[in-house]
Design an enzyme around this catalytic site. Sequence first.
Site, short mmCIF file in Angstrom:
data_model
loop_
_atom_site.label_atom_id
_atom_site.label_comp_id
_atom_site.label_asym_id
_atom_site.label_seq_id
_atom_site.Cartn_x
_atom_site.Cartn_y
_atom_site.Cartn_z
N ARG A 145 0.81 -1.22 0.00
CA ARG A 145 0.00 0.00 0.00
C ARG A 145 0.85 1.27 0.00
O ARG A 145 0.36 2.34 -0.35
CB ARG A 145 -0.95 0.01 1.21
CG ARG A 145 -0.26 0.09 2.55
CD ARG A 145 -1.25 0.21 3.68
NE ARG A 145 -0.62 0.19 4.97
CZ ARG A 145 -0.01 1.23 5.53
NH1 ARG A 145 0.05 2.38 4.90
NH2 ARG A 145 0.57 1.12 6.71
N ARG A 178 -18.56 -22.44 21.90
CA ARG A 178 -17.81 -22.38 20.65
C ARG A 178 -18.16 -21.11 19.87
O ARG A 178 -18.02 -21.04 18.66
CB ARG A 178 -18.09 -23.62 19.81
CG ARG A 178 -17.51 -24.89 20.43
CD ARG A 178 -17.97 -26.14 19.73
NE ARG A 178 -19.39 -26.40 19.99
CZ ARG A 178 -20.04 -27.47 19.53
NH1 ARG A 178 -19.41 -28.35 18.78
NH2 ARG A 178 -21.32 -27.64 19.80
N CYS A 234 -6.00 -4.43 10.62
CA CYS A 234 -5.08 -5.46 10.13
C CYS A 234 -5.35 -6.76 10.89
O CYS A 234 -5.67 -7.77 10.29
CB CYS A 234 -3.63 -5.00 10.32
SG CYS A 234 -3.19 -3.58 9.31
N ARG A 273 -5.44 -9.73 8.18
CA ARG A 273 -5.63 -9.67 6.72
C ARG A 273 -4.30 -9.52 5.99
O ARG A 273 -4.11 -10.04 4.89
CB ARG A 273 -6.57 -8.53 6.34
CG ARG A 273 -6.07 -7.15 6.71
CD ARG A 273 -6.96 -6.05 6.17
NE ARG A 273 -6.55 -4.75 6.65
CZ ARG A 273 -5.58 -4.02 6.12
NH1 ARG A 273 -4.90 -4.46 5.09
NH2 ARG A 273 -5.28 -2.83 6.62
N ASP A 309 3.25 -6.69 7.51
CA ASP A 309 4.65 -6.46 7.18
C ASP A 309 5.46 -7.27 8.18
O ASP A 309 5.56 -6.92 9.35
CB ASP A 309 4.97 -4.96 7.30
CG ASP A 309 6.39 -4.64 6.88
OD1 ASP A 309 7.30 -5.47 7.12
OD2 ASP A 309 6.61 -3.56 6.33
N ASN A 336 2.77 -7.81 16.94
CA ASN A 336 1.41 -8.34 17.09
C ASN A 336 1.39 -9.64 17.88
O ASN A 336 0.51 -9.86 18.72
CB ASN A 336 0.76 -8.56 15.73
CG ASN A 336 0.39 -7.27 15.03
OD1 ASN A 336 0.63 -7.11 13.85
ND2 ASN A 336 -0.19 -6.33 15.75
#
Length: 203
Positions: free
Chosen positions: A25, A123, A143, A163, A166, A174
């Site tokens: 992007r 669940r 993200c 999704r 980098d 993360n």
Amino acid sequence: MSLADKEYLGIVKNILENGALGDNRTGMPAYKLPHQIMQFDLEKEFPILTTKFVAFKTSVKEILWIWQKQSNDVRVLQDWNCHVWDEWMREDGTIGKAYGYQLGKYHQVDTLLETLKKDPQSRRMVVDLWNVQDLPDMALYPCAYSMTFNVSGDTLNAILNQRSQDMLAANNWNVVQYAVLVYMMAQVSGLVPGELVHVIADA
């Protein structure tokens, strides 16, 4: 090296050897590979890299801003000396209807915690930030957009869906913050942290 290092370096090597070259992007060329999966056993180790620096405290501040404060106000982060969202801050000081806004408006964290305590075998413990109706009013599309939790015995497991990512700039950031989140959710629910699975659609 830690187990996390081996997972991370394995995917980076796979991207370099088998990835396709395209633009991201930002307009910069990047090698990418679809559908990468990382698995971490939180009972064995905390999955922070030892082969590169990871800003642990700053990553935790961001996850607390989203999940605990349920905030979209960048000024809250700035007060904590965290500036990872400054680039996307709007004139009103927010990032629009993204991340913490979605958790707070729809009481997703409260619902999750209540289910973990009252019906841990459910669940249906899904937290979803990808609200199509609100996407146009988000400064940046999520993200890391969903988490699914499940309990096995007294162990809390989770899947993080992302999704795109980098790998060099943000991967272990993360992983670390969502591992911390699993630890916190387990602690307040009387459980122990188990497996964290990280699914990346576009790495």
